[in-house]
Design an enzyme around this catalytic site. Structure first.
Site, PDB file in Angstrom:
ATOM      1  N   CYS A 120      36.822  28.580  48.981  1.00 45.59           N
ATOM      2  CA  CYS A 120      35.617  29.270  48.537  1.00 45.59           C
ATOM      3  C   CYS A 120      35.996  30.355  47.530  1.00 45.59           C
ATOM      4  O   CYS A 120      37.111  30.873  47.557  1.00 45.59           O
ATOM      5  CB  CYS A 120      34.947  29.892  49.770  1.00 45.59           C
ATOM      6  SG  CYS A 120      33.535  30.954  49.460  1.00 45.59           S
ATOM      7  N   GLY A 121      35.076  30.711  46.676  1.00 45.49           N
ATOM      8  CA  GLY A 121      35.320  31.804  45.740  1.00 45.49           C
ATOM      9  C   GLY A 121      35.573  33.127  46.441  1.00 45.49           C
ATOM     10  O   GLY A 121      36.185  34.034  45.871  1.00 45.49           O
TER      11      GLY A 121
END
Length: 158
Positions: A36-37
């Protein structure tokens, strides 16, 4: 009155663990994702754990793939990724769902105690719940809230 200590969770090896094992400690419970970012938050979470674990803090990580399938299918890949890339030493648990019909009972309870903006559902990875020494949820943090921003609230519980 129900507390987080009333729940049992599944460890990465498939065994179960009672959250009663953490009774009397402040907890930060987080739904995590490895792809995930927001994954770099693992660094801040680990730094917080290193700084406060001697004062009793436990951070409990629960991998979740419900948001764009951003978690490995294999839990060993998840734990290895977290340890190698971020030095994660706080407890990580089995991959779970946090929303929907198959939501883990712990997360159903957390969401009931502290709903989000507009809905109780968790909107993304790295939603965080701060729990006091009595097992009560005191605050919910948005996924984008950096761990460093939680320290003042945590100081009030230590």
């Amino acid at each position: 009155m129900k507390t987080v200590y009333d729940f049992t969770v599944k460890k990465t090896n498939g065994d179960t663990e009672s959250l009663r094992d953490y009774e009397g400690k402040p907890l930060l419970i987080v739904n995590t994702a490895s792809k995930c970012g927001l994954t770099p938050q693992f660094k801040g979470l680990q730094e917080m754990y290193d700084e406060y674990k001697e004062q009793g803090l436990e951070i409990l990580g629960f991998p979740c793939g419900q948001f764009n399938n951003q978690e490995f299918d294999n839990i060993e890949e998840t734990t290895e990724f977290c340890q190698l890339n971020y030095g994660v030493s706080f407890p990580m648990f089995a991959k779970i769902d946090v929303n929907g019909a198959k939501a883990d009972p712990l997360f159903a309870f957390l969401k009931e105690q502290k709903g989000g903006v507009l809905t109780k559902d968790i909107k993304w990875n790295f939603t965080k719940f701060l729990v006091d020494r009595k097992g009560q949820v005191v605050k919910r943090y948005a996924p984008t809230t950096e761990p460093e921003k939680i320290k003042s609230d945590l100081d009030n519980l230590l």
